[in-house]
Design a protein around this motif. Sequence first.
Motif, PDB file in Angstrom:
ATOM      1  N   GLY A  54      29.126 -38.789  12.619  1.00  0.00           N
ATOM      2  CA  GLY A  54      30.501 -38.415  12.344  1.00  0.00           C
ATOM      3  C   GLY A  54      30.682 -37.484  11.174  1.00  0.00           C
ATOM      4  O   GLY A  54      29.788 -36.741  10.794  1.00  0.00           O
ATOM      5  N   GLY A  55      31.829 -37.545  10.614  1.00  0.00           N
ATOM      6  CA  GLY A  55      32.259 -36.685   9.526  1.00  0.00           C
ATOM      7  C   GLY A  55      33.758 -36.821   9.406  1.00  0.00           C
ATOM      8  O   GLY A  55      34.319 -37.816   9.828  1.00  0.00           O
ATOM      9  N   GLY A  56      34.404 -35.857   8.828  1.00  0.00           N
ATOM     10  CA  GLY A  56      35.856 -35.906   8.699  1.00  0.00           C
ATOM     11  C   GLY A  56      36.290 -36.609   7.440  1.00  0.00           C
ATOM     12  O   GLY A  56      35.521 -36.770   6.505  1.00  0.00           O
ATOM     13  N   PRO A  57      37.543 -37.069   7.406  1.00  0.00           N
ATOM     14  CA  PRO A  57      38.120 -37.611   6.177  1.00  0.00           C
ATOM     15  C   PRO A  57      37.395 -38.840   5.626  1.00  0.00           C
ATOM     16  O   PRO A  57      37.389 -39.067   4.432  1.00  0.00           O
ATOM     17  N   GLU A  58      36.784 -39.639   6.466  1.00  0.00           N
ATOM     18  CA  GLU A  58      36.070 -40.836   5.997  1.00  0.00           C
ATOM     19  C   GLU A  58      34.593 -40.566   5.740  1.00  0.00           C
ATOM     20  O   GLU A  58      33.876 -41.457   5.330  1.00  0.00           O
ATOM     21  N   GLY A  59      34.148 -39.356   5.977  1.00  0.00           N
ATOM     22  CA  GLY A  59      32.740 -39.023   5.785  1.00  0.00           C
ATOM     23  C   GLY A  59      31.897 -39.527   6.937  1.00  0.00           C
ATOM     24  O   GLY A  59      32.409 -39.923   7.979  1.00  0.00           O
ATOM     25  N   HIS A  60      30.608 -39.510   6.747  1.00  0.00           N
ATOM     26  CA  HIS A  60      29.699 -40.042   7.764  1.00  0.00           C
ATOM     27  C   HIS A  60      29.774 -41.557   7.787  1.00  0.00           C
ATOM     28  O   HIS A  60      30.098 -42.186   6.782  1.00  0.00           O
ATOM     29  N   ARG A  85      32.879 -42.564   2.616  1.00  0.00           N
ATOM     30  CA  ARG A  85      34.041 -42.518   1.717  1.00  0.00           C
ATOM     31  C   ARG A  85      34.263 -43.886   1.082  1.00  0.00           C
ATOM     32  O   ARG A  85      34.553 -44.000  -0.109  1.00  0.00           O
TER      33      ARG A  85
END
Length: 122
Positions: A54-60, A85
């Motif tokens: 994943g990725g995005g606002p919460e990180g991996h 995160r």
Amino acid sequence: MNEEHPTLKEVRDRLEHYDDYVRGSGNAQRAGGRWRGEPLTLAMSGLNLPASRGGGPEGHVVQVSVTERAEDGTPVEVTYDVATRVIALATRTLARDMLDEAGLLDDYHVERCEMCADPSGI
């Protein structure tokens, strides 16, 4: 933090006692979940970090897989997922709390340290 992210505490417990969990002698691997309980006999490592995604606002999302003891005593693989995160936020909060306990978290520090002023602002 424990109430908001109970999985984080579970993962922290397993990583803090990494050497025990690799061998099968962590508390969640022992009969009765107790320190004196019989440990699991493992054919391989009882704790692995197999992947992140994943990725995005919460990180991996980091996966932590642990061979634990089920209620019936048999080994079962349990996978814990923790967003990076959440890990970073917990670390920042812990650092701020440590400074506060040491008497070093004064107004002068908070005015100059973005992380201590707002640990959740990542």
